[in-house]
Design an enzyme around this catalytic site. Structure first.
Site: not given
Length: 814
Positions: A248-250, A520, A549
């Site tokens: 995933g990621s930010n 995401n 998130r």
């Protein structure tokens, strides 16, 4: 002070002289021998490179051309990660069953396959069909560039040279017979596996297990099976849900209008596995006058995947685009391995693969391929795709024709602005399953979902979807098209480098917004004040609930942008704020619901009555963060996971989701929800049985052990919506969450202050090396535990003044 300055200058001068001598020894490109044309013999050619190591074992690799930089990169990666890399090369060679047994499982880094035999059947089939060699031979831009081929050739040579000149000390593969030299094709095969991770790599079990039924009238004749549309839609939604993956990621970019310097800022926080072959590895790659880029590469990849240079910084987040589609085949009634297109029978291609197996006879299986791709009989256990005498399903994965990912990485590394980033993405079109977020020194920002997606327009889906497709496409973006109709072909965009995919002009894109953020979810709320709409469903959804998130991130970054005067230090604070949006939304109401329970008790799932009264005050006092010292975070985490797993969103919140207020809804916990008491009872009973105090600091029970030392870890899970994502497996007997499975990995906070060097802080949470004996296997994990950063050394002065500078000339021995 003057003596210290003179000492530093003298040291820089001496180091510079050594560096000049070393680079003078590097032979020019035209003097290098070439690898065999077919790439199947170990790459050679008398290559060399200069590696300058600075703090935390970070290499700054210097070469005169791409082959030399590739050589230094392959050498340095092998020095840190030889066992993990070698394991991956066994995978893409289709030899896991030979060395590790057919029923064992892979580390999941190069596919989602369940056991070695299926992995080998797929990857050996890829090798024997010449798929990778064909992609290598394709002319650019559809195929890899000359520069990339040279980089891969050099990488293979560097890896081989390290193996030949060093003893392996990592116990994971010390003395292993499966350690071997590699070729350019091996390196490219690893890139191919990464490209299809979100497509064929997800469907390997269904590809290698697909076998035709007996012809109609035979003993094994089958009747058509009708999939339940609602169940199929839900299964497809879950299968392609990015939050369920271990990636995933930010990322957020801030424009110059929001910063103290008037220049851009970028914070990248990818969430990837902490173990295995999908780890990041840090380096700086420099070809004077051609390339100078610093950042993180996925293991085995020869280029920097996410990073920065003196003018621009970028990161990637896993995108919501559905990178595959299905074609439902109408089969010839007399032959289930023939399918009809516009009434004309076409034979499937038989791919027979034999896999050597440790301690047993080789296993031979047949795979079946069509003009659309391989026949597949499931996409996960929840989405069966039966092969009957009347129909079958073929999986179209356009990234199976995409070996351009590292070309994109090279082009990004050479970009000078966010406009250059956008141009690089448009020219190379190599990203298979990620978005890009970028900022530059002029104050520009960019979000774009430029990725390789099948060209599924909503019009095509409406016109050509089968009954199954009409159920799953709106829910998941997975199109199921009528493969019997030639007019249902995907078509091409004029700006696409390969047929059947969208051109970059169709990608959701946002330029120069005050902030651009992604966690995401789809592109819709990259900036909540400038929502992106109008794209086809295959790219992602619009006007649907966002993850906690995403909601927390948008709240935080929009407030930061409004505040203004931002610096790199503000990015660092955001990374480790560890705010739990779920706690802000629900902890106070959960505490009130707890206090309202009659007698302070609740009934657990097993029917026992549990005194939960002590939990009420702990929840009320919790600071709503997942800092290592936070008391109550563990209790809420275990409670919240249970509650959300058993309670539908419609029953959980009193204020439902509203597309007009997507960041603030749904909200207000329904204190009457029946699952609250049970979740509290089960959680309290669980923690007490494990001997864990309800108000224990999170870091006492969320930790990793390195070198026999217990390191507390802050951060929180996807369920809590924490930016600093940490996912760990619960093990009460081992103390709670005793190891991190995936989460924050290669973090970078980058800005510019008007000088010639970027201002950058980085952190590789699990360190450079997987060898437990390496000094770089846990050093950055300790920093992560302490919420400390590494000051990036990018400019020559920074590199040469490193107190731990070590300059090494590495070369092949002829």
């Amino acid at each position: 002070m003057h003596r210290r300055t003179r000492s530093t200058l003298r040291r820089v001068a001496l180091t510079g002289a050594l560096l000049l001598a070393a680079t003078a020894a590097v032979p020019p490109a035209h003097a290098q021998a070439r690898a065999a044309p077919d790439g199947r013999t170990p790459a050679g050619g008398g290559l060399s490179a200069v590696i300058r190591y600075t703090e935390n074992g970070i290499p700054h690799i210097l070469g005169r051309d791409y082959a030399q930089v590739g050589f230094g990169t392959g050498w340095a990666q092998a020095a840190d990660q030889v066992c993990v890399l070698a394991d991956g090369f066994v995978t893409v060679s289709g030899e896991r069953s030979r060395w590790f047994g057919q029923d064992a499982s892979t580390d999941g880094s190069l596919s989602s396959v369940t056991r070695n035999l299926s992995s080998d059947l797929y990857f050996r089939g890829v090798r024997e069909s010449g798929t990778v060699e064909g992609l290598l031979a394709a002319p650019a831009p559809a195929g890899p560039s000359k520069d990339l081929k040279e980089l891969m050739r050099g990488w293979a040579a560097g890896y081989n040279a390290w193996l030949a000149q060093n003893k392996v000390t990592d116990p994971a593969c010390k003395g292993a017979a499966w350690l071997r030299p590699v070729t350019t094709v091996d390196v490219a095969a690893r890139g191919f596996a990464i490209a299809v991770l979100g497509g064929q790599g997800l469907g390997i079990d269904g590809i290698t297990g697909a076998q035709p039924p007996a012809p109609a009238g035979g003993a094994r004749a089958t009747a058509p099976l009708e999939a339940d549309p609602a169940a199929a839609a839900q299964a497809a939604r879950e299968f392609f849900d990015t939050s369920r993956y271990d990636m995933g990621s930010n990322a957020v970019a801030f424009a110059g209008s929001t910063t103290a310097s008037g220049r851009g800022l970028l914070l990248g926080n990818p969430h990837y596995p902490w173990q295995g072959g999908r780890r990041f590895w840090q380096s700086q790659q420099t070809i004077p006058g051609e390339l100078n880029v610093s950042g993180g590469s996925l293991l085995g990849m020869p280029a920097v995947s996410i990073g920065f240079n003196e003018k621009v910084a970028w990161s990637h987040t896993v995108a919501t685009g559905t990178p595959v589609n299905l074609h439902e085949l109408a089969l010839d009634p007399a032959d289930p391995t023939a399918y009809l297109v516009d009434g004309v029978p076409q034979k499937m291609t038989r791919r027979t693969v034999t896999v050597p197996v440790a301690g047993g006879d080789p296993v031979t299986r047949t795979q079946w391929w069509t003009r659309y791709g391989p026949v597949v009989t499931n996409l996960g256990a929840g989405l069966p795709l039966p092969w009957t005498t009347r129909s079958a399903y073929a999986l179209n994965d356009p990234n199976a024709s995409n070996l351009r990912g590292s070309d994109t990485a090279l082009a990004l590394g050479k970009a000078r602005s966010v406009a250059g980033i956008q141009d690089a993405l448009a020219r190379t079109q190599g990203l298979p399953w990620v978005n890009t977020v970028a900022a530059d020194s002029a104050g520009g920002t960019l979000f774009t979902q430029t990725q390789v997606l099948p060209r599924i327009t909503d019009e095509l889906a409406a016109r050509c979807s089968t009954p199954l497709g009409r159920a799953v496409y709106p829910a998941s973006g997975l199109a199921v098209l009528d493969g019997a109709r030639g007019d249902c072909a995907l078509g091409s965009d004029a700006d696409a480098v390969q047929p059947g995919v969208f051109g970059p002009g169709k990608a959701p894109t946002l330029r120069d917004a005050p902030y651009a953020e992604n966690s995401n979810d789809s592109a819709w709320l990259a900036n909540a004040d400038r929502p992106l709409t109008g794209y086809e469903r295959v790219w992602g959804n619009v006007a649907t609930p966002r993850s906690l998130r995403t909601r927390g991130a948008v709240e935080d970054v929009s407030a930061m942008a409004a505040k203004g005067r931002l610096t790199v230090a503000d990015l660092q604070k955001l990374q480790f704020a560890n705010r739990a949006p779920a706690g802000d939304l629900a902890a106070a109401d959960a505490a009130r619901a707890c206090s309202a329970l009659p007698g302070g008790t609740a009934t657990a799932a097993d029917g026992s009555v549990v005194d939960v009264s002590a939990a009420c005050a702990v929840l009320a006092r919790w600071d709503r963060t997942t800092d290592a010292g936070s008391r109550g975070a563990l209790l809420f985490d275990r409670f919240w996971r249970r509650l959300t797993a058993s309670t539908p969103a419609a029953d959980l919140w009193l204020v439902p989701f509203s597309a007009a207020d997507p960041v603030r809804t749904p909200r207000t916990l329904n204190r009457e929800a029946q699952g609250i008491g049970r979740a509290l009872a089960d959680t309290v009973a669980e923690l007490r049985a494990a001997g864990i105090a309800l108000d224990a600091p999170l870091g006492e029970h969320q930790f990793v052990v390195r070198g026999g030392r217990k390191l507390p870890v802050g951060g929180g899970t996807e369920a809590l919506g924490v930016w600093n994502k940490v996912e760990a497996r619960w093990n009460a007997a081992a103390g709670g969450y005793p190891d991190v499975a995936n989460g924050s990995s290669h973090i970078q906070a980058v800005g510019w202050d008007g000088s010639s060097c970027p201002v950058a802080r980085t952190l590789l949470t699990y360190g450079q090396s997987s060898d437990p004996g390496s000094p770089y296997s846990a050093d950055q994990t300790r920093l992560f535990s302490e919420e400390r950063w590494v000051r990036a050394r990018f400019c020559e002065w920074d590199i040469l003044t490193s107190p731990q500078l070590k300059v090494v000339l590495v070369r092949e021995r002829r």
